[in-house]
Structure formats: structure tokens, C-alpha cells
Design a protein around this motif. Sequence first.
Motif: not given
Lengths: 454, 454
Positions: B155-163
Motif C-alpha cells: 500500500s502507498t497510503s500515508l495512513l501507514s506512516e501515521v499508524e
Amino acid sequence: MSKTKPSIPKGTRDFGPEEMGRREHIFSTIRKVFYKYGYQPIETPAMETLSTLLGKYGDEGDKLLFRILNSGDFLSSATDGDLQDRNLRPLSDAITDKGLRYDLTVPFARYVVQHQNEITFPFKRFQIQPVWRADRPQKGRYREFYQCDVDVIGSTSLLSEVELIQVIDEVFHRLEVAIEIKMNNRKVLSGLAEVIGERDRFSDLTVIIDKIEKIGIDRVMTELKDLEIAPKYLEQIRSVLTFSGGPQDKLKFLEEILDGSSIGIQGVKEMTMIFNYLQDLDVNATVIFDMSLARGLNYYTGAIIEVVSKDVQIGSICGGGRYDDLTGVFGLENISGVGVSFGADRIYDVLHQTNRFPNTKKSVSSLLLVNFGEAEEKYSLKLLQHIRQAGISAEIYPDHAKLKKQLAYANAKNIPHVALVGASEMEEGKITLKMMHSGEQKIMTLEELLQFLA
Amino acid sequence: MSKTKPSIPKGTRDFGPEEMGRREHIFSTIRKVFYKYGYQPIETPAMETLSTLLGKYGDEGDKLLFRILNSGDFLSSATDGDLQDRNLRPLSDAITDKGLRYDLTVPFARYVVQHQNEITFPFKRFQIQPVWRADRPQKGRYREFYQCDVDVIGSTSLLSEVELIQVIDEVFHRLEVAIEIKMNNRKVLSGLAEVIGERDRFSDLTVIIDKIEKIGIDRVMTELKDLEIAPKYLEQIRSVLTFSGGPQDKLKFLEEILDGSSIGIQGVKEMTMIFNYLQDLDVNATVIFDMSLARGLNYYTGAIIEVVSKDVQIGSICGGGRYDDLTGVFGLENISGVGVSFGADRIYDVLHQTNRFPNTKKSVSSLLLVNFGEAEEKYSLKLLQHIRQAGISAEIYPDHAKLKKQLAYANAKNIPHVALVGASEMEEGKITLKMMHSGEQKIMTLEELLQFLA
């Protein structure tokens, strides 16, 4: 960098999330029981110096050690002659000085000697770590596998044998595996060798007797005959190996047979005491006195133990015994110990074949929040934080993917609940909860959701 | 067998019960948080084929791999010429085809490619295992140490960085370690290189910038000057590296500086979004936008993260970032991921120096039953069984030793209570309980004891 088709060394394994959950069920059960009985964990390095490992497992074992190439100029101690003549043995000693541990027993003995001044004896320790053997891989035999060892060292008390039987019993009771615990005593076998005048060939005798499960009594007797043991003694051995009856009958029988061998009588006394103690305790497993049990390893000197599943024929799933001088080779004499080792891989197979693995929910989120878009995900992140703060394991799908894809993800990961929070839910401050199992949907507030999932 | 003075390979360690309890505190805290955020465990073998490992860590890394000598005739692929000339490089390739894993990232990439058809993406996995490096051992640097990696891949989602920021925050909050989380973005650094016309020397630039913590801004500027970067560009770099202000100020500043570099602007956008999301969430740690953070590893392509303790100066205790093509080298292209790795050994040192380790009671029995002799031990075994059946961790001293010795054992093992059951207690059906801390003694029934210890 070239593209490499990825693979792993033969005899090794990857463990995915599902296998990990199942393996952790085994390890954590074993660990809990160890703690409950007062054993404490230690860990030793994967690598030991070769001087620690070599000569401890016999010639065959030495060959099965994984050796680690020395760093830097690994040929610095190799002679021209050995290189030219390709002398494998001296060269391997010249270019390696470390090896991967082969079991947990020798590192434990090394640990006890090295740390003897920090240890309070009797030392009750457990150790759950992988070991490595360059064996030919085959079904159920791996080059990397876990051992779970538990030992008491620094006491000759038979209470330790009794306690280990209780530990074994509780581990397998918790794992819901019906077992038979076989016990014998190397002193009994020594006594038998003595009364037939074969003390010198004790090791040969035990190697042959040890095969009885595999090859049967008749072939054992044939092999013993090949050792040129006199017929009357052969008859005596057969009578011991085939004697049937309860522990008390066997002990009485042995008392007669072994009369005249002080070591044999000592073995009978030990077994009598162990069975006496066990009689008074609640034990779920069947504990039998198996006079044909020999166990191959030469360091055992007293009680020996082997555990088999009643439901799956897979060989020993746990075994061990008392050793009187494991640490002597490292310079610490007269320290007696007793321990057993649980074979995690075979236990895994037994649980698998008998369908005894619980649902390992622990490793899976209770809830997936569907991601409908940028506004929704921002709103959902706050919800998610509340849910996690309540101690509930939960996640949000990271991408703005189609609902179908997100539900498929929840399905594949076995996540039981999905929260749908779109524009209308945001407006009303509600959450639509979908049960993945039934497909049922309920609209609720965050508080209701937390209660529902708690 | 000769007596060997026991020791372990340099750079490796034994862990005794106390250290194990403390380490387990760290690992179990990390593991719990990983589970709570929906990450699942995997494990990979200690050994990987050398083709998996070589070329992934640079020339220096290749040299630090521990190689495993092939089994059997390990010289079979070695040429006479190489043996005669002692050609280390071709010989080491000829005699070894496996190595110990050097980190958890490359084995994870290999795992993802090898098992791509079994995996549901985005794949959230964690992995806590030892790694081995033939580095020169020194204080705080070992040849065997644990890494705790957590990644989202697919996934390229930045939600992963936030998480991951939330994961880091919760781990250290639970461990009671005050931290600063530094973030930057390799795209910002790429943009900077681009606007000063130095895209080709991006790697050189980051290597120098990466040293700022160690050598300070002035020496960094000197080294950049040695690269013959024009003065006006040097000034621009200095202005970025020394800019002070909150994340929003920095982002605004960068927007101007990086105008004209699409990759740079993309980096600014990503950081804006991450900080926007974080603003709405409860985060205990201080999260700062550190435009001088570069991180050495070349596979990072987006956000980069580094965590330091506020109380102990020990360097990074956790770090990671986004990588866009980690699996490409194994043949699976365009799979973006992001992950961080917790350094268990440094975290251990921080907890130790700030006195943050809890009492690890879990690994110690609550009760020791004193062993007064044969009749008493038999009686006590029954008591002990009741106590353990109530879920209480307890043990009996295995030998009929002097009371003083048995109490010293309880003391050394930090067992808080001792039960004295002698002839009079047996007669009255009572237990004398001694509190090891106060020395106080109480006489009670088994039921009262169970209630007291529960």
C-alpha cells in the motif's frame, strides 16, 4: 543486482501468521507451566565455540554441526599441504572456530560452569530456542527446529523426577493431548548388564534394546544373540523385556533378578520411590514402567523418561532423564541434574492431526474500519484511536479501495467485524457494524460499539 | 574428552533469568502493541541462501555476513588454483552457500515474494528475531542481537506512516520512555539535490547530511564544500539544515525552496498530510520535522523516521521509513512498503539507566515449601499440588537441606513467601507462612494460604 528466484535452504522453514499463532499456543502453554513450577528462563547464543560443541555428540554428531566460516582471512591457519591435499578434517578445523548449537543441553552445561558463581543451586531453568543439525531433511525432520528444555541441576533429589512428570502431565493436559509417560532407569539396565556379566558392553546392550519399538523383541533378541551372550542370560533379558504387570510387580520382579548388583538395586529403589510419590498425586497421564526403554544418549545415569501420544503414532514427543556428570567435561564435577525436552514440531503435528488447535484470535484484529475516502478516513482515525485506547485490537484499511476488496481483506485475515463509516454515519455520529460471519448489520454509537467488542 | 574452560564467541551473550525477565518485558510490550494495531507475526529461518543475502547490504555488509561452511565435501567446488593461490573471495563462494541473516528486512522481502500467492495485501507483519553481524564488537554493539520489525507492505497510503508513529508512541509510552520522533522525507532531500543541480550526487549528499548529529553543522558544510558545490547552493542547504520552527513553518519554507522540483513538492505534500493527521490524534511523544535527517540506507524513498530517548543519549532506539521497491530485487516490482525496527538492546539500556524496569514477578515462584524430611516432603507434595492447581506458581526445595540454606535459596531467587510445614503443622493441618521481606510468620490453613496468595 540480478533478480534471484527466492528460496530458503533445504530443511528450513518460514512460519506465516497462522502457523505462528499455533506454535505460540504450544510455546506459551509450555512456558506457563514451567513458570508455575518455579523454572526460570535463560538464553544462550546461537553460536558456540567449536571446542564447546565438538566431541559431545559422538562422531556422527560432530559431522552434523553447522560450522561458521571464520571472518577475514579464513585461510590464515590453513597449511599449504592441507590445502593442496584437500584434507577436509584439518582444513575445517583451521577455517572455522564457531558452530551453531546442536541442542540446548551442552550449551546449558557450558552456561552452568561459566556462570557457576552467579547461580543459586539447585538451579531450575528452562530454555526455548532453535537448534540446527545438518541432517538429511525428511518428513518431520528439519535442519532448524525448536527445543523446549527444562532441567533441575545441582540436586540428586528424586522429587525433581516427580516434578518433571507433573510438568509433562500438566503441559499435555493443557494442550489436550492424551499421553503415555514411559519411565525406566539406566541403573536398572546397568544392573541387568552386571548380573549377566556384560558391564563392559553396557553401551552395546542399550543401543540394541533401544530399538525394541522399531524392530520388535524377536529381532532385538537376535541382535543380542549376535553379541554371543550365553543362552541363559539371553533368557533373563527376554524375561525382563517382556515382563507384563503394574509398576509394583515389575519392581518386585527386578528386585529378584538384580539381586547381587548394587547399582541395579539402587535403580529399583529409585523407581520405587518415584512411583510411590506419583501414586499420591493427581496425574492425568498414564505413567508406565517400561523396562525396555533405554534412550540412546550416554550421559543419562538414572531415571529416563519418554512421552508418546496415545492418538498419533509419531514417536517420542518429549523425553529426558537424569545425568550425573554433564558439566564434568567443562571442569565442574559431581553436579547431578535431571531434565526433559519437549519436541515442539512433533507436538505441532499431534495437535494438527487431532484438531486440537484453538482459534488463535489473539493474532487478529477484532475490527476493520472500512476506508471510504479522505474525509472518512480522517474521521475514522479518531474513532480508531478510541477503540484501541479501550484495549481493542483494530485497524483501518489503508487505501481508498472498493468496498468489496476491503471486505475480502477482512475475510482473508479472519477479522470478525467490519465498521462502515460513511457520510451519513459521520453526520449522525453513528457506526454501522457488519458481522462478517452472519452478514448481519447493526447501527450503533461508539460507546455501544466498545461495549459490544469488549 | 578434555576439560575445556568454557566461554562463548566474542560479541555474543548469555541471558540469565533476570535479564530474560527484563528483555521479555520489552518484547511482550512491543508484541502487544503490534497485535493491537493489526500486525501479525512471521518468522524466517536463521540461515538464508547467500544469493538472497549478498549484494543487499553493500560491499561492507557482504563482508560482515556470517557464512556457513557447506556440509560434507565442502571443497568439491573449489579449484586447485584458488586453493593454491589462497583466493579468499572465490573460495568463500565455493565452500559456503548459506549465511546467517543480517537483518529482518531482506528476509521479509524474500518472504513476501516467495509467498506472494498466500498473502493478502496490504500485508501487516511483525517479526522479532535475532540477527548476526561479524562486526567488531564494542560497547553496545554485538554480533548477535534482536531486531523487532514492523511493516505494512502493498500500500502507498500515508495512513501507514501515521499508524507507525502511533505504534512507536504507544510502545514507548507503555515502556515509560520519553521520546522524540524525528521525521523527514527522502523526496524532500531528493528535491533539495535537484534544485541545486546535484541529483546525481544525491547519495553522497545524504551520506554527509546523515552525519550532522555526530559532527555538527559546520563540519557538514565543510564536507559539502569539498564536493565543490557552488556557494549559493551551499547557503541554501545550510538554510534548510538550520531552519528552526514548527512543522508548518518548515513545510511552508520548503514549498518555496523546492518550487520547481516535482519530487521535492511531492515530499512536502506527504509530510503535510502526515502532520495534519497526527495533529488530530493523541500522541504522547514529541514529533518533529527534522530536515537534516537522512538515514543511511539507500532503499528508503519516502518518509523516514528516527526515534531518540529524551533522557539517555544513546543514539537511535527505533527507526525506519518507506521503501518503494524492496521486493524488486527478488522479482516482484512496484510493491511499496513502510516499516520501522525497534532496537531491543538499546531500549534495554535506556530502561536500565532510567530505572524503568518493573519487578518481573512473573518469572519467580510466589512460594517456596521448605523440605524438612521424607515424611514432610510427601505431605508437602500434596499441598503443593493444591497450590499449583489454584494457579499459583510455587515450588518445594528438592533436598532435605538445612533450613538456613533453604531460606537463602528463597532469598537469592526473590521468592516472597516460604511455607514451613513440620511435624506440628502436619498434625494440626496448618501451614506456617513466613514473609521473606518482613520476617513475619503466620499460621494458617491451606484455604487461608490460597486466599492470601491469590
